[in-house]
Design a protein around this motif. Structure first.
Motif, PDB file in Angstrom:
ATOM      1  N   MET A   1       0.983  -1.096   0.015  1.00 12.64           N
ATOM      2  CA  MET A   1      -0.085  -0.117  -0.175  1.00 12.64           C
ATOM      3  C   MET A   1       1.000   1.377  -0.143  1.00 12.64           C
ATOM      4  SD  MET A   1      -2.652   1.160   2.800  1.00 12.64           S
ATOM      5  CE  MET A   1      -3.778  -0.163   2.477  1.00 12.64           C
ATOM      6  N   GLU A   2       0.482   2.256  -0.770  1.00 13.02           N
ATOM      7  CA  GLU A   2       1.270   3.680  -1.022  1.00 13.02           C
ATOM      8  C   GLU A   2       0.688   4.239   0.142  1.00 13.02           C
ATOM      9  OE1 GLU A   2       0.729   5.230  -4.525  1.00 13.02           O
ATOM     10  OE2 GLU A   2       1.402   3.690  -5.702  1.00 13.02           O
ATOM     11  N   THR A   3       1.877   5.215   0.912  1.00 13.13           N
ATOM     12  CA  THR A   3       1.681   6.070   1.943  1.00 13.13           C
ATOM     13  C   THR A   3       1.815   7.389   1.409  1.00 13.13           C
ATOM     14  OG1 THR A   3       3.835   6.080   2.367  1.00 13.13           O
ATOM     15  CG2 THR A   3       2.507   4.265   3.488  1.00 13.13           C
ATOM     16  N   CYS A   4       0.914   8.312   2.151  1.00 10.15           N
ATOM     17  CA  CYS A   4       0.996   9.797   1.675  1.00 10.15           C
ATOM     18  C   CYS A   4       2.360  10.326   2.342  1.00 10.15           C
ATOM     19  CB  CYS A   4      -0.184  10.380   2.476  1.00 10.15           C
ATOM     20  SG  CYS A   4      -1.962   9.851   2.079  1.00 10.15           S
ATOM     21  N   PRO A   5       2.579  11.480   1.363  1.00 11.46           N
ATOM     22  CA  PRO A   5       3.784  12.122   1.571  1.00 11.46           C
ATOM     23  C   PRO A   5       3.725  12.712   2.910  1.00 11.46           C
ATOM     24  CG  PRO A   5       2.729  13.192  -0.061  1.00 11.46           C
ATOM     25  CD  PRO A   5       1.860  11.722   0.056  1.00 11.46           C
ATOM     26  N   GLU A   6       4.956  12.918   3.772  1.00  9.67           N
ATOM     27  CA  GLU A   6       4.617  13.431   5.011  1.00  9.67           C
ATOM     28  C   GLU A   6       4.939  15.192   4.847  1.00  9.67           C
ATOM     29  OE1 GLU A   6       7.327  10.012   7.402  1.00  9.67           O
ATOM     30  OE2 GLU A   6       7.719  12.349   7.774  1.00  9.67           O
ATOM     31  N   PRO A   7       3.599  15.825   5.642  1.00 10.10           N
ATOM     32  CA  PRO A   7       3.800  17.186   5.239  1.00 10.10           C
ATOM     33  C   PRO A   7       5.189  17.992   5.528  1.00 10.10           C
ATOM     34  CG  PRO A   7       1.952  16.468   6.729  1.00 10.10           C
ATOM     35  CD  PRO A   7       2.898  15.331   6.354  1.00 10.10           C
ATOM     36  N   GLY A   8       5.737  17.539   6.441  1.00  9.17           N
ATOM     37  CA  GLY A   8       7.042  17.934   6.854  1.00  9.17           C
ATOM     38  C   GLY A   8       8.036  18.057   5.824  1.00  9.17           C
ATOM     39  N   LYS A   9       7.875  16.970   4.961  1.00 11.57           N
ATOM     40  CA  LYS A   9       9.040  16.561   3.761  1.00 11.57           C
ATOM     41  C   LYS A   9       8.689  17.192   2.403  1.00 11.57           C
ATOM     42  CE  LYS A   9      10.512  12.434   6.036  1.00 11.57           C
ATOM     43  NZ  LYS A   9      10.856  10.769   5.932  1.00 11.57           N
ATOM     44  N   ARG A  10       7.325  17.891   2.387  1.00 10.37           N
ATOM     45  CA  ARG A  10       7.035  18.388   1.224  1.00 10.37           C
ATOM     46  C   ARG A  10       7.896  19.225   0.784  1.00 10.37           C
ATOM     47  NH1 ARG A  10       3.150  21.193   1.305  1.00 10.37           N
ATOM     48  NH2 ARG A  10       2.659  21.160   3.655  1.00 10.37           N
ATOM     49  N   GLY A  11       8.391  19.233  -0.363  1.00 15.03           N
ATOM     50  CA  GLY A  11       9.124  20.425  -1.159  1.00 15.03           C
ATOM     51  C   GLY A  11      10.349  20.884  -0.172  1.00 15.03           C
ATOM     52  N   ALA A  12      10.963  19.846   0.333  1.00 12.77           N
ATOM     53  CA  ALA A  12      12.112  20.364   1.128  1.00 12.77           C
ATOM     54  C   ALA A  12      13.177  21.071   0.666  1.00 12.77           C
ATOM     55  CB  ALA A  12      12.719  19.046   2.067  1.00 12.77           C
ATOM     56  N   GLY A  13      13.495  20.888  -0.685  1.00  7.89           N
ATOM     57  CA  GLY A  13      14.360  21.368  -1.619  1.00  7.89           C
ATOM     58  C   GLY A  13      14.020  22.694  -1.915  1.00  7.89           C
ATOM     59  N   ALA A 665      -1.527  24.399  -0.046  1.00  3.32           N
ATOM     60  CA  ALA A 665      -2.657  24.298   1.088  1.00  3.32           C
ATOM     61  C   ALA A 665      -3.426  23.084   0.845  1.00  3.32           C
ATOM     62  CB  ALA A 665      -3.328  25.423   1.198  1.00  3.32           C
ATOM     63  N   VAL A 666      -3.836  23.082  -0.127  1.00  5.79           N
ATOM     64  CA  VAL A 666      -4.892  21.878  -0.719  1.00  5.79           C
ATOM     65  C   VAL A 666      -4.439  20.459  -0.652  1.00  5.79           C
ATOM     66  CG1 VAL A 666      -6.278  20.740  -2.345  1.00  5.79           C
ATOM     67  CG2 VAL A 666      -6.589  23.443  -2.184  1.00  5.79           C
ATOM     68  N   GLN A 667      -2.870  20.381  -1.228  1.00  8.96           N
ATOM     69  CA  GLN A 667      -2.178  19.232  -0.998  1.00  8.96           C
ATOM     70  C   GLN A 667      -1.950  18.710   0.515  1.00  8.96           C
ATOM     71  OE1 GLN A 667      -1.617  17.153  -3.727  1.00  8.96           O
ATOM     72  NE2 GLN A 667      -3.095  18.603  -4.476  1.00  8.96           N
ATOM     73  N   ALA A 668      -1.762  19.842   1.388  1.00  8.15           N
ATOM     74  CA  ALA A 668      -1.278  19.353   2.767  1.00  8.15           C
ATOM     75  C   ALA A 668      -2.586  18.951   3.183  1.00  8.15           C
ATOM     76  CB  ALA A 668      -0.765  20.862   3.289  1.00  8.15           C
ATOM     77  N   ALA A 669      -3.497  19.760   3.233  1.00  7.64           N
ATOM     78  CA  ALA A 669      -4.913  19.270   3.757  1.00  7.64           C
ATOM     79  C   ALA A 669      -5.286  17.914   3.482  1.00  7.64           C
ATOM     80  CB  ALA A 669      -6.028  20.073   3.176  1.00  7.64           C
ATOM     81  N   ARG A 672      -2.912  15.399   5.157  1.00 12.13           N
ATOM     82  CA  ARG A 672      -3.087  15.251   6.443  1.00 12.13           C
ATOM     83  C   ARG A 672      -4.435  14.234   6.711  1.00 12.13           C
ATOM     84  NH1 ARG A 672      -2.774  21.473   8.575  1.00 12.13           N
ATOM     85  NH2 ARG A 672      -0.607  21.847   7.790  1.00 12.13           N
ATOM     86  N   HIS A 673      -5.262  14.152   5.947  1.00 14.90           N
ATOM     87  CA  HIS A 673      -6.660  13.216   5.987  1.00 14.90           C
ATOM     88  C   HIS A 673      -6.421  12.168   5.035  1.00 14.90           C
ATOM     89  CE1 HIS A 673      -7.652  17.040   7.905  1.00 14.90           C
ATOM     90  NE2 HIS A 673      -8.493  16.552   8.413  1.00 14.90           N
ATOM     91  N   CYS A 674      -5.212  11.502   4.798  1.00 15.05           N
ATOM     92  CA  CYS A 674      -4.896  10.647   3.837  1.00 15.05           C
ATOM     93  C   CYS A 674      -5.790   9.329   4.084  1.00 15.05           C
ATOM     94  CB  CYS A 674      -3.420  10.311   3.784  1.00 15.05           C
ATOM     95  SG  CYS A 674      -3.147   8.907   2.748  1.00 15.05           S
ATOM     96  N   PRO A 675      -5.933   8.865   5.228  1.00 15.04           N
ATOM     97  CA  PRO A 675      -6.681   7.722   5.371  1.00 15.04           C
ATOM     98  C   PRO A 675      -8.523   7.775   4.971  1.00 15.04           C
ATOM     99  CG  PRO A 675      -5.414   8.134   7.270  1.00 15.04           C
ATOM    100  CD  PRO A 675      -5.285   9.294   6.535  1.00 15.04           C
ATOM    101  N   GLN A 676      -8.576   9.140   4.930  1.00 14.30           N
ATOM    102  CA  GLN A 676     -10.153   9.292   4.677  1.00 14.30           C
ATOM    103  C   GLN A 676     -10.295   9.581   3.058  1.00 14.30           C
ATOM    104  OE1 GLN A 676      -8.964  10.581   7.429  1.00 14.30           O
ATOM    105  NE2 GLN A 676      -9.738   9.232   8.744  1.00 14.30           N
TER     106      GLN A 676
END
Length: 682
Positions: A1-13, A665-669, A672-676
């Motif tokens: 199963m694929e997991t959602c990207p962690e918000p803290g790692k988004r766009g780190a570069g 902002a939408v991608q972060a939202a 955060r609610h990936c399981p749903q």
């Protein structure tokens, strides 16, 4: 199963690193620094200050005689020829003798040549200002016991200009002398206001007089001017009414006096109007072929003066004429302090109108010719054109559109043309003024009426303005109507107040919409305006098209609740009444809502005040109690700083609440609610 990207790692570069602001300096330190820079004395500083205050010392050093001199001389001569008849005519509007209009034209051209920053603006007598000066002069004459309707013009009547021995109510001068004292006191106070505005860097104040307001004011004042000149066109004696309803009362007086019209004046007016209007129409039609405009006014004045003199129209038919116009200059005189106190309030609208027209014309012609003007220096220049000549028996001046257009069309390159115009006026002052003794006043009235064509023609632009902006059209109509039905000062005040109310109304109920995604891109647009947009599941994106402050915070909440279908405030209040804890808040969200996050697009949010910040804090609390997250996107630096200082961010990380784009902002939202979310699972 694929997991959602962690918000803290988004766009780190590609993250943004905030620069550290410099350490703030104390108030005392800042004041000391500014005072030290202002008081620093050296030859370069003194030279720069002189060039700033007297711009002619800068541009004259770079003057190019071969390229500029011919155009400046030609335009100066043409404007001088136009100024002479207009100066004599506009004296009727101000209730003053023609010699004072000539003084005003001479001094204004010389002073603006030295102090002005515009290369093309023509500063001098202006019909609207003459009307405003004339209304104050008439009021003060009436209070002093003089009859304003007795202008004193006629053969030998102007002797009071240079030698007055009459005494009314204890005054030491006659009607004409008292009139110019009132005008100079009013002009000096208005000029002081303008100079203070320039010194205090308040050049922006005049910009709040919008173009629809100025056009409406010009229209209403032009109707008032036209009404005031009808008695000269008909050759009848009617009272010069003052106060509210002046235009209507003047028309009633004219209707009652039509049987007493002077036939000679009526015929003269009809002929002069026909000639002037036909010549103006011909000049406009052939303006591309004519190198210089036809000096129609001067030709009409010369012809009318000759006919009146040899036909003895004043003696034979009772036609009123200009009267004796003395030559030379009068000794300077300090305006009366007690009169300055009486007219201090009247000088406020005079200063504002003069500043607004002068600044708008200077900026308009600077843009069209590729250079810049300094608004505060323009205020100083126009203010000095009022302050200094007030000691030399002159009255209020400003830039005038008609003469500026002629000046530009005849090849003007610099303000050296103003010196040439002043030389023409000086020639009339020193030698030619007495030649206009037998000029009929009806001819002068015709020149004034024809000069109103441009302002009265602005009524044709009203339908287009209504289609463009009904609010601006309402300001135009209200200003013009109040000028006509009440007074010109009341019209200006009504226009300013209505403009401010219009501005407040536009920010009080701005456009509010829900946004949806444009296909697979990262851009979002109004879902109600465009078809085929893709709404994000579980996320509502809300855009509020204006600032958020005390006047529109309730509209902001109503719009948000209405568009999202969830009144968070009401549901949070129910939770409070039932005593439900925060951990059970999610169960209180009504089923039709169907979203877990609200993203507010703050790009149009120009600013936040304390009430707007409190609204966002309360909204976040209400949504949080219902299990709905509130995220902000595209906040400007000033809005972010307000949120930071107001404690909106709290202890949470800033990048978890504020985002640099709606898509982020939408991608972060969603993350955060990936399981749903169905699209976050395999």
């Amino acid at each position: 199963m694929e997991t959602c990207p962690e918000p803290g790692k988004r766009g780190a570069g590609s993250g943004l690193v905030r620069r550290q602001p410099p350490a703030p300096r104390g108030l005392l330190e800042t004041l000391k620094g500014r005072l030290g820079r202002s008081c620093a004395c050296s030859m370069p500083c003194a030279r720069a200050l002189l060039q700033d205050l007297v711009p002619a010392t800068r541009w004259l050093r770079h003057y190019r005689p071969r390229e500029d001199l011919a155009g400046d001389v030609m335009s100066g001569l043409v404007i001088g020829v136009i100024l002479v008849p207009q100066a004599i005519a506009y004296a009727l509007l101000a209730g003053l003798q023609p010699i004072y209009s000539l003084y005003t034209s001479f001094y204004a051209n010389v002073i603006y040549f030295l102090l002005g920053t515009s290369h093309h603006v023509s500063v001098g007598i202006f019909s609207l200002l003459c009307l405003m000066v004339g209304q104050v002069v008439d009021r003060e004459l009436q209070l002093a016991g003089f009859d304003p309707s007795q202008d004193g013009l006629g053969p030998g009547a102007n002797s009071s200009v240079l030698n007055s021995s009459a005494s009314v109510l204890g005054r030491d001068c006659g009607r004409d002398c008292h009139a110019i004292r009132v005008a100079t006191a009013l002009t000096l106070v208005a000029g002081v206001y303008q100079v203070l505005m320039g010194v205090l860097q308040l050049g922006f104040v005049s910009t709040y007089l919008s173009q629809p307001l100025l056009d409406g004011f010009a229209m209403g004042a032009s109707v008032t001017i036209l009404t005031s000149q009808l008695r000269h066109l008909l050759g009848v004696q009617v009272p010069r009414h003052q106060g509210p309803g002046m235009v209507l009362r003047t028309w009633l007086s004219l209707l009652r006096s039509t049987g007493q019209a002077n036939v000679c004046d009526v015929l003269t007016s009809a002929v002069c109007l026909a000639v002037l209007l036909a010549a103006k129409a011909l000049s406009e039609r052939c303006r591309h072929r004519l190198k210089v405009p036809l000096p129609t006014e001067l030709l009409v004045i010369v012809a009318a003066t000759l006919v009146s003199h040899f036909g003895r129209l004043h003696e034979r038919f009772g036609s009123r004429v200009a009267g004796d116009i003395p030559t030379g200059f009068m000794a300077p005189r300090v305006p009366d302090a007690w009169l300055m106190q009486r007219v201090a309030l009247d000088a406020v609208p005079l200063a504002l109108v003069s500043s607004a027209f002068s600044l708008s014309l200077a900026e308009m012609f600077a843009r069209s010719h590729g250079y810049s003007v300094r608004a505060n220096q323009e205020l100083l220049a126009v203010g000095c054109c009022n302050v200094l000549p007030a000691f030399f028996h002159s009255f209020a001046t400003s830039a005038a559109l008609a003469k500026t257009l002629v000046k530009t069309a005849t090849g003007c390159r610099t303000q050296l043309s103003s010196v040439v115009s002043a030389a023409v006026v000086l020639l009339v002052l020193l030698a030619l003024a007495p030649l206009f003794r037998d000029l009929q006043r009806s001819v002068l009235a015709c020149i004034i009426v024809v000069s109103l064509r441009g302002a009265l023609g602005k009524a044709r632009d009203l339908p287009r303005l209504w289609r463009l902006s009904p609010a601006d059209a309402l300001v135009w109509v209200a200003t013009a109507a109040t000028c006509v039905l009440v007074t010109t000062e009341a019209g200006l005040l009504a226009g300013v107040l209505l403009s401010l109310l219009s501005l407040a109304g536009r920010t009080r109920q701005p456009r509010a919409t829900l946004l949806a995604r444009i296909g697979d891109s990262g851009f979002y647009e109004d879902a109600a305006e465009f078809e085929g947009l893709v709404p994000e599941p579980g996320v509502q994106v809300f855009r509020f098209g204006g600032p958020l402050y005390c006047a529109n915070k309730d509209f902001f909440l109503r719009s948000l609740y209405s568009l999202t279908g969830l009144d968070a405030g009401r549901w949070a209040a129910r939770r409070t009444r039932r005593g439900v804890g925060l951990d059970a808040g999610a169960g209180l969200v009504p089923q039709p809502a169907g979203f877990h996050t609200v993203v507010i697009d703050c790009a149009p949010l120009l600013f936040l005040d304390a009430a707007g910040l409190a609204t966002l804090q309360q909204l976040r609390g209400d949504y949080g109690a219902l299990g709905v997250a509130l995220l902000l996107a595209c906040c400007s630096p000033s809005v972010r700083e307000t949120l930071r200082r107001g404690g909106f961010l709290g202890e949470a990380a800033e990048d978890e609440q504020l985002f640099h784009s709606v898509h982020a902002a939408v991608q972060a939202a969603l993350a955060r609610h990936c399981p749903q979310e169905a699209n976050c699972s395999v």
